[in-house]
Design a protein around this motif. Structure first.
Motif, PDB file in Angstrom:
ATOM      1  N   UNK A 100      22.413  -6.168   9.075  1.00 50.22           N
ATOM      2  CA  UNK A 100      21.279  -7.042   8.802  1.00 50.22           C
ATOM      3  C   UNK A 100      21.600  -8.455   9.304  1.00 50.22           C
ATOM      4  N   UNK A 101      20.858  -8.966  10.305  1.00 53.67           N
ATOM      5  CA  UNK A 101      21.144 -10.308  10.827  1.00 53.67           C
ATOM      6  C   UNK A 101      21.093 -11.395   9.761  1.00 53.67           C
ATOM      7  N   UNK A 102      20.260 -11.208   8.740  1.00 54.61           N
ATOM      8  CA  UNK A 102      20.173 -12.220   7.683  1.00 54.61           C
ATOM      9  C   UNK A 102      21.499 -12.386   6.962  1.00 54.61           C
ATOM     10  N   UNK A 103      22.331 -11.335   6.913  1.00 53.61           N
ATOM     11  CA  UNK A 103      23.630 -11.452   6.245  1.00 53.61           C
ATOM     12  C   UNK A 103      24.504 -12.481   6.958  1.00 53.61           C
ATOM     13  N   UNK A 104      24.562 -12.395   8.298  1.00 56.18           N
ATOM     14  CA  UNK A 104      25.351 -13.381   9.060  1.00 56.18           C
ATOM     15  C   UNK A 104      24.741 -14.769   8.956  1.00 56.18           C
ATOM     16  N   UNK A 105      23.420 -14.833   8.957  1.00 58.22           N
ATOM     17  CA  UNK A 105      22.752 -16.129   8.877  1.00 58.22           C
ATOM     18  C   UNK A 105      23.100 -16.848   7.581  1.00 58.22           C
ATOM     19  N   UNK A 106      22.978 -16.144   6.441  1.00 53.01           N
ATOM     20  CA  UNK A 106      23.235 -16.802   5.159  1.00 53.01           C
ATOM     21  C   UNK A 106      24.724 -17.066   4.947  1.00 53.01           C
ATOM     22  N   UNK A 107      25.576 -16.254   5.566  1.00 49.59           N
ATOM     23  CA  UNK A 107      27.011 -16.536   5.499  1.00 49.59           C
ATOM     24  C   UNK A 107      27.324 -17.849   6.222  1.00 49.59           C
ATOM     25  N   UNK A 108      26.715 -18.050   7.396  1.00 49.81           N
ATOM     26  CA  UNK A 108      26.921 -19.307   8.135  1.00 49.81           C
ATOM     27  C   UNK A 108      26.340 -20.491   7.365  1.00 49.81           C
ATOM     28  N   UNK A 109      25.197 -20.265   6.743  1.00 49.60           N
ATOM     29  CA  UNK A 109      24.576 -21.348   5.979  1.00 49.60           C
ATOM     30  C   UNK A 109      25.444 -21.726   4.778  1.00 49.60           C
ATOM     31  N   UNK A 110      26.056 -20.726   4.124  1.00 47.86           N
ATOM     32  CA  UNK A 110      26.948 -21.021   2.998  1.00 47.86           C
ATOM     33  C   UNK A 110      28.144 -21.855   3.460  1.00 47.86           C
ATOM     34  N   UNK A 111      28.728 -21.482   4.610  1.00 49.20           N
ATOM     35  CA  UNK A 111      29.857 -22.260   5.140  1.00 49.20           C
ATOM     36  C   UNK A 111      29.425 -23.685   5.479  1.00 49.20           C
ATOM     37  N   UNK A 112      28.241 -23.814   6.074  1.00 42.34           N
ATOM     38  CA  UNK A 112      27.749 -25.146   6.422  1.00 42.34           C
ATOM     39  C   UNK A 112      27.580 -26.003   5.174  1.00 42.34           C
ATOM     40  N   UNK A 113      27.036 -25.422   4.104  1.00 43.22           N
ATOM     41  CA  UNK A 113      26.796 -26.200   2.886  1.00 43.22           C
ATOM     42  C   UNK A 113      28.097 -26.560   2.181  1.00 43.22           C
TER      43      UNK A 113
END
Length: 710
Positions: free
Chosen positions: A653-666
């Protein structure tokens, strides 16, 4: 004669033979998808409008865009194309499609068919003789005068049928639909209307005649549209109608069948002491008229007595309480038969008594040898597969459905094999096996289209739409979901319609179209009162909660989520409960209740482990990280962000990678590590823009923008 071949890439299309081949052999397309492909290739010098395509393929202007979108999805899947690459079929925005692959026209020999031995002459139709079977139990003894009258009446009916001059020939291969019977007003007409219809349809089907599935006619009859001739033809694609009628006089039942087709009208009738026997007799005579042999008496799976007919119709009507009531009233000798035991277990599943139903089905399966009862065993397996999906046991469901498919394909039972393929496809999609799922959906569509099972065909197309949503393609999912939800509601399949409406609302929220999502919810909400199964009801309630969150009504969303948590069974609906808690965590975080947000998110993430809820798990995990950061627990937030990243690397699921990157960014943003934060925000934004889901782009932009402004 040499064949005209159209070659593009590794594929070869033979329009006359209706065959598409790749390097590995023939490829499967539904009838409409093949027609769509052939038309686009033939018109490859120009773009073709959607209206033109619909008219060319279906011959009608009132066909919805959803069917065309389904055909395009199927073509792209079989050719290994996708909406981004578009090597073969290019979408022309706000117009239609164009064939863009370089195509070479050849004239050569198509691979010759395998030579088959000459078919043995089919046995002549069995002559219609004296009425078989025992007299009705209401007649307590032999009645010679009545028997003579019965034989004379039967002979007269046969002579009348045979002597009718100029009877036109019917297309014996055309799909036929049997309508509910016209019966005397003083009888218990509801079950008899459908019982006679089903007796005729089952008899014709057992002899190899293509007949619309009884499930579809019953569903139409109970819907607002009804089952009149025009509605049935439009909904099922049947080319012929069989209209039964029954009369009762002098202790005799006469069942008349009128076959209406392009070649004209043909009429036969049967006369017997029992209405079901008369229907079978009339069906056998119709088969003889069509040059087909009537099936042996044991070919029918259903006893042709009143109890069996009533149970069959109650089952097809989706009335599990009626099924159980009739079973309790049935004689013991019938209650213990395998078919009625299967019905009892299926009724338990319909009433959400999953454990009881599974126990009954498992015991029955152990007693049903595949050699003696292959189709009934397969039906038991299909019910077990459905129960496995309800319990989120997708690997076991795939295995069970595979066994059912093997049995049904070996015994030519397309009316059930399509349902089994659809179930296995759903299990495979839930496991992330998207290519396998798409192949199964294509097989299901072919089988169900062949038997005119419109209600299950709508379920297949709904599942295809849900699969597109799983693949992060909400725009592609919408036409499939919209058309399927309307069709399922038309057929009275309210649970399936509710699940499909919920998926359509989710897709519209992903596209940030909250106004249309609210309009769809308005259409779906009345279904809540008609749902007997807990799962579809709670799924729709969760979706409405998500809509209320998206439209700024958190208190209304919270009340709905409380209702779901209170009403759902945590043991049998763990994913429903976990999704509700994840949404509660999001509301708690927004309200500044960080401890509750942490607790709720931490409880929901482990339960959302299946591939089909990967997006929900990623969102819940991001909420967990955010709540920990807000509570000043940066070290724990870092640990969870790392775990989220590790899991996302194995998720499809591409959203999994997206939210993982967003968590790291935050994480970096909270620590004011400016350059790493910008780099990770940019990576998340790039991924969101590449996937093209507006809600994901908005989620990254909202977080990134707030931090930049701060």
């Amino acid at each position: 004669m040499a064949a005209r071949i159209l070659r593009f890439g590794e594929f070869r299309l033979n329009p006359a033979a209706r065959e598409l081949r790749g390097d590995s052999g023939p490829l499967v397309l539904s009838v409409s998808a093949f027609d769509c492909l052939a038309y686009l290739v033939e018109q490859r010098e120009r773009a073709v409008g959607r209206d033109e395509l619909i008219a060319a393929i279906w011959g009608r202007a009132d066909v919805g865009d959803g069917l065309l979108s389904q055909a395009i999805v199927q073509i792209r899947h079989q050719l290994g194309d996708d909406r981004r690459g578009q090597r073969f079929v290019r979408t022309v925005p706000r117009f239609g499609y164009r064939w863009v692959a370089e195509t070479v026209e050849e004239t050569d020999a198509w691979p010759p068919p395998v030579a088959l031995p000459a078919a043995a002459a089919e046995p002549a139709p069995r002559p219609v003789g004296a009425v078989r079977g025992s007299a009705s139990r209401r007649l307590h003894g032999a009645m010679p005068a009545l028997a003579i009258a019965l034989l004379l009446a039967s002979a007269a009916a046969l002579i009348a049928d045979r002597s009718r001059p100029g009877a036109p020939a019917s297309d014996a291969s055309a799909l036929a639909a049997v309508l509910p019977a016209d019966v005397p007003a003083d009888t218990e007409s509801e079950w008899l209307r459908f019982g006679l219809m089903d007796a005729v349809a089952s008899r014709l089907r057992a002899a190899g005649r293509s007949v619309v599935a009884t499930e579809s006619i019953v569903a139409l009859s109970r819907s607002a549209a009804g089952a009149d001739a025009r509605t049935v033809l439009d909904a099922t694609g049947a080319r012929e109608l069989i209209v039964p009628s029954a009369t009762h006089a002098d202790l005799l039942w006469t069942v008349r069948l009128e076959l209406r087709g392009a070649a004209g009208t043909r009429v036969v009738q049967g006369i017997a002491l029992d209405a079901m026997h008369a229907a079978r007799q009339a069906a056998d005579r119709l088969l003889a008229e069509l040059g087909r042999r009537a099936p042996d008496d044991d070919a029918s799976q259903w006893a042709d007595d009143e109890v069996g007919a009533r149970l069959r119709i109650a089952h097809l009507s989706g009335e599990p309480d009626d099924v159980l009531r009739l079973l309790r009233a049935a004689p013991a000798r019938l209650r213990d038969t395998p078919t009625l035991r299967w019905l009892s277990a299926a009724a338990d599943l319909d009433r959400s008594r999953i454990e009881t139903g599974v126990a009954e089905l498992t015991q029955l399966l152990a007693e049903l040898p595949a050699e003696r009862e292959p189709v009934l065993r397969a039906k038991v397996l299909i019910a077990l597969g459905r129960a496995a999906i309800d319990r989120y046991d997708y690997a076991n469901a795939e295995r069970i459905y595979s066994e059912a498919i093997a049995l049904l394909e070996a015994h030519e039972a397309p009316e059930y094999v399509g349902v089994a393929y659809n179930g296995r496809a759903a299990a495979r999609a839930a496991r992330g096996l998207y290519a396998d799922a798409l192949a199964d959906f294509a097989q299901a569509s072919l089988a169900l289209d062949r038997v005119g099972n419109g209600v299950d065909l709508a379920r297949v197309h709904a599942n295809e739409g849900m699969l597109e949503a799983l693949r992060n393609r909400p725009a592609d999912a919408l036409p499939l979901l919209r058309q399927s939800a309307q069709r399922l509601q038309q057929f009275g399949a309210f649970a399936g319609a509710a699940e499909t409406y919920a998926a359509e609302i989710d897709a519209r929220l992903a596209l940030l179209d909250t106004a249309e999502a609210a309009a769809v919810m308005d259409r779906a909400r009345p279904l809540l009162e008609r749902l007997q199964r807990a799962g579809p009801k709670h799924d729709l309630m969760l979706t409405e909660a998500a809509l209320r969150i998206a439209t700024g009504r958190p208190s209304e969303a919270a009340a709905l989520l409380d209702d779901v948590i209170r009403d759902a069974n945590a043991a049998t609906e763990p994913i429903i409960v976990a999704q509700a808690r994840a949404k509660q965590a999001r509301l708690a975080l927004a309200a500044g209740d960080f401890d509750s947000a942490i607790r709720l998110a931490a409880a929901s993430v482990p339960a959302l482990a299946d591939a089909d809820v990967a997006r929900a798990r990623a969102e819940a995990w991001l909420t967990w990280v955010r709540a920990l950061l807000a509570a000043g627990r940066e070290h724990e937030a870092g640990d969870e962000a790392e775990r989220l990243a590790a899991w996302s690397s194995s998720s499809l699921q591409p959203a999994a990678s997206l939210y993982a990157r967003l968590a790291q960014a935050e994480l970096h943003a909270a620590a004011w590590d400016v350059d790493p934060a910008i780099a990770r925000y940019d990576a998340a934004l790039q991924l969101a823009q590449h996937e093209g889901v507006p809600a994901d782009v908005a989620a990254v932009a909202d977080s990134y923008g707030r931090w930049l402004l701060s």
